[in-house]
Design a protein around this motif. Structure first.
Motif, PDB file in Angstrom:
ATOM      1  N   PRO A 387       0.841  -1.206   0.000  1.00  0.00           N
ATOM      2  CA  PRO A 387       0.000   0.000   0.000  1.00  0.00           C
ATOM      3  C   PRO A 387       0.872   1.252   0.000  1.00  0.00           C
ATOM      4  O   PRO A 387       1.901   1.293   0.693  1.00  0.00           O
ATOM      5  CB  PRO A 387      -0.785  -0.119   1.311  1.00  0.00           C
ATOM      6  CG  PRO A 387      -0.727  -1.565   1.674  1.00  0.00           C
ATOM      7  CD  PRO A 387       0.598  -2.059   1.174  1.00  0.00           C
ATOM      8  N   ARG A 408      -4.053  -1.412   6.523  1.00  0.00           N
ATOM      9  CA  ARG A 408      -3.072  -1.306   5.443  1.00  0.00           C
ATOM     10  C   ARG A 408      -1.655  -1.122   5.992  1.00  0.00           C
ATOM     11  O   ARG A 408      -0.674  -1.309   5.271  1.00  0.00           O
ATOM     12  CB  ARG A 408      -3.438  -0.162   4.491  1.00  0.00           C
ATOM     13  CG  ARG A 408      -3.276   1.210   5.106  1.00  0.00           C
ATOM     14  CD  ARG A 408      -4.038   2.286   4.349  1.00  0.00           C
ATOM     15  NE  ARG A 408      -3.648   2.366   2.969  1.00  0.00           N
ATOM     16  CZ  ARG A 408      -2.693   3.146   2.494  1.00  0.00           C
ATOM     17  NH1 ARG A 408      -1.979   3.901   3.334  1.00  0.00           N
ATOM     18  NH2 ARG A 408      -2.417   3.187   1.206  1.00  0.00           N
ATOM     19  N   SER A 413       4.873  -0.307   3.459  1.00  0.00           N
ATOM     20  CA  SER A 413       4.393   0.488   2.331  1.00  0.00           C
ATOM     21  C   SER A 413       5.212   0.173   1.088  1.00  0.00           C
ATOM     22  O   SER A 413       6.358  -0.288   1.189  1.00  0.00           O
ATOM     23  CB  SER A 413       4.500   1.976   2.667  1.00  0.00           C
ATOM     24  OG  SER A 413       3.810   2.269   3.862  1.00  0.00           O
ATOM     25  N   GLY A 417       1.661  -0.486  -5.933  1.00  0.00           N
ATOM     26  CA  GLY A 417       0.716  -1.347  -5.237  1.00  0.00           C
ATOM     27  C   GLY A 417      -0.438  -1.766  -6.120  1.00  0.00           C
ATOM     28  O   GLY A 417      -0.619  -1.249  -7.232  1.00  0.00           O
ATOM     29  N   ARG A 433      -9.435   2.443  -2.602  1.00  0.00           N
ATOM     30  CA  ARG A 433      -8.015   2.186  -2.418  1.00  0.00           C
ATOM     31  C   ARG A 433      -7.808   1.195  -1.272  1.00  0.00           C
ATOM     32  O   ARG A 433      -6.994   0.268  -1.376  1.00  0.00           O
ATOM     33  CB  ARG A 433      -7.281   3.494  -2.130  1.00  0.00           C
ATOM     34  CG  ARG A 433      -5.785   3.405  -2.337  1.00  0.00           C
ATOM     35  CD  ARG A 433      -5.095   4.710  -2.029  1.00  0.00           C
ATOM     36  NE  ARG A 433      -5.695   5.829  -2.751  1.00  0.00           N
ATOM     37  CZ  ARG A 433      -5.320   7.085  -2.594  1.00  0.00           C
ATOM     38  NH1 ARG A 433      -4.361   7.382  -1.739  1.00  0.00           N
ATOM     39  NH2 ARG A 433      -5.905   8.043  -3.272  1.00  0.00           N
ATOM     40  N   ASP A 437      -6.069  -2.431  -1.312  1.00  0.00           N
ATOM     41  CA  ASP A 437      -4.930  -2.680  -0.423  1.00  0.00           C
ATOM     42  C   ASP A 437      -5.161  -3.926   0.428  1.00  0.00           C
ATOM     43  O   ASP A 437      -4.257  -4.751   0.596  1.00  0.00           O
ATOM     44  CB  ASP A 437      -4.692  -1.474   0.487  1.00  0.00           C
ATOM     45  CG  ASP A 437      -4.057  -0.305  -0.243  1.00  0.00           C
ATOM     46  OD1 ASP A 437      -3.490  -0.521  -1.332  1.00  0.00           O
ATOM     47  OD2 ASP A 437      -4.128   0.826   0.279  1.00  0.00           O
TER      48      ASP A 437
END
Length: 467
Positions: A387, A408, A413, A417, A433, A437
């Motif tokens: 994410p 997430r 990160s 993604g 989103r 994720d």
């Protein structure tokens, strides 16, 4: 466990995969150096030089195949789907071999040998897997290694288990029937499975039907009935498995731990832990080094252009929130004026944003400003895939408004993604989103990461919302 492959089948799969891999490596060597397909101009290296690499290849292949799910039950997938997974797994292994060849030229191996090996290995493992599948299916039809199971509870949980058992025949589960106290279900067929009686009759049914495993799939409200049932079957030689009625509470992968004999059910456990975390970290290091090497000329050119076309630093450092809510400094090529947020504070970029420099507009529309994040990946702050990290002020706002937003942050990160390559980047729906994720986290695998990277290179760098 139910989802595990039978030890005999697993041994056969690992053994045949190893045999096919060794054979493919040897044949690739002889096809290159002992045939006249393509003339050899630099001499023939000894076979021992190549054969010494076979053990590292086998170890790497088995790890990649394990991570790709090739040693788990195929969950009703077709032979074509299994072949695609084999193709992807062998290709990932070949990319790692090529990367090794690139960074260690003193141990260089013939690229034609690697190419031959890649094609032969995919073909050989695909054929051997097909034969193994046919052999296992034949054994199932003959009644070998079947486990006769009885399900206590003909509700949603019990019916779902029955559907899984009928779909995934490789598990070898033969559902003999249900037991349930609902009088409306007595003597009826539910999803092709008979209700054999009430819970009070369970001992008699176990003995008459030769039941080997009992699955308790009763709702949480039937706690007292579960205790009575467990006491009743204490007299029977039968395995007992309990299915907790927790499906509505599970948001990530479910897992079971043990604390000095006390079973603990994880409802929100990240799949990228333990060996999976080690493998993903190794994947990140190898590919970030490769991308840094490939992109270094472009990064040097952009750095020079930024310095020549606008006053201020080349790189822009911004605080983002990553794994487990920890903050880190994420790096980008500076694409806006130095004082871009001096009056507005933290705000999202928008279309035709006046804060951008002329070069910055180009870099943001092509995602080239993100290239320095490969160094964040190398440092361990980020992953190649995951994410996208958000700024803490936005996180504070979204966590209060969007359900499951903080989930997430159960993984690192990413530079790219699943949400981003599907168009959910920039100033788009936060809810969509998060949906993408969470799907990524729940379904993570090395193959999924590789797919996202390839899709990013193909279509994800230029996006109408990248401004």
């Amino acid at each position: 466990m139910i989802k595990q492959t039978h030890p005999l089948i697993l041994t056969g799969l690992v053994g045949t995969d190893a045999l096919m891999t060794c054979s493919s490596w040897a044949i690739a060597y002889y096809a290159r150096f002992q045939t006249s397909l393509i003339p050899v101009s630099k001499g023939v290296p000894p076979f021992d030089v190549y054969w010494r690499l076979i053990m590292p290849i086998l170890v790497m292949w088995i790890v990649i195949f394990h991570v790709s799910g090739l040693y788990r039950p195929r969950r009703g997938s077709s032979q074509a789907e299994e072949f695609v997974t084999i193709f992807q797994a062998v290709t990932v292994g070949m990319i790692l071999l090529i990367t090794f060849n690139f960074f260690y030229p003193q141990s260089s191996y013939s690229r034609l040998v690697l190419l031959y090996f890649w094609g032969m290995n995919i073909f050989a493992i695909g054929i051997s897997r097909s034969l193994m599948r046919s052999l296992v299916d034949y054994a199932r039809t003959k009644g070998y290694n079947l486990r006769h199971i009885l399900i206590a509870g003909a509700g949603n949980l019990g019916r779902e288990l029955t559907r899984k058992a009928h779909t995934y025949t490789e598990l070898g589960l033969n559902v003999v029937g249900f037991v349930d106290d609902d009088p409306k279900k007595q003597g009826k067929m539910i999803d092709g499975t008979p209700v054999l009686g009430t819970l009070d009759k369970i001992n008699k049914i176990i003995q008459e039907r030769g039941v080997q495993q009992l699955f308790i799939a009763l709702p949480m409200t039937a706690h007292d009935r579960v205790l009575e049932l467990l006491e009743s079957v204490d007299q029977e030689c039968v395995d007992v498995k309990f299915i907790p009625d927790l499906m509505q509470y599970i948001s990530l992968r479910v897992g079971v731990e043990e604390l000095d004999g006390i079973p603990i059910v994880n409802l929100r456990e990240s799949p990228i832990q333990g060996w999976n975390g080690v493998i993903k970290r190794g994947f990140d290091i190898a590919f970030s080094l490769l991308f840094i090497a490939i992109c270094s000329p472009v990064m040097l050119l952009l750095a020079a252009l930024i310095k020549l076309t606008s006053p201020g630093p080349i790189l822009y450092k911004q605080t983002r929130m990553g794994l487990d809510g920890h903050v880190f400094d994420m790096y980008k090529f500076r694409s806006m004026r130095v004082d871009a947020e001096s009056k507005s504070g933290a705000v999202w970029a928008k279309k035709n944003d006046p804060r951008r420099t002329r070069l910055g507009s180009f870099m943001r529309s092509t995602s080239l400003d993100e290239l320095p994040q490969f160094f964040n990946v190398l440092a361990g702050d980020m992953s190649l895939v995951g994410p996208r990290p958000e700024r803490p002020p936005f996180v504070q706002k979204f966590r209060e408004r969007v359900p499951q937003y903080m989930l997430r942050h159960k993984v690192k990160s990413g530079v790219t993604g699943w949400a981003q390559i599907n168009g959910w980047r920039g100033n788009t729906s936060i809810e969509k989103r998060i949906e993408y994720d969470l799907y990524y986290i729940q379904n993570w695998s090395v193959m999924f990461d590789l797919k996202i990277i390839l899709m990013t290179l193909w279509k994800g760098m230029i996006n109408k919302h990248a401004y």
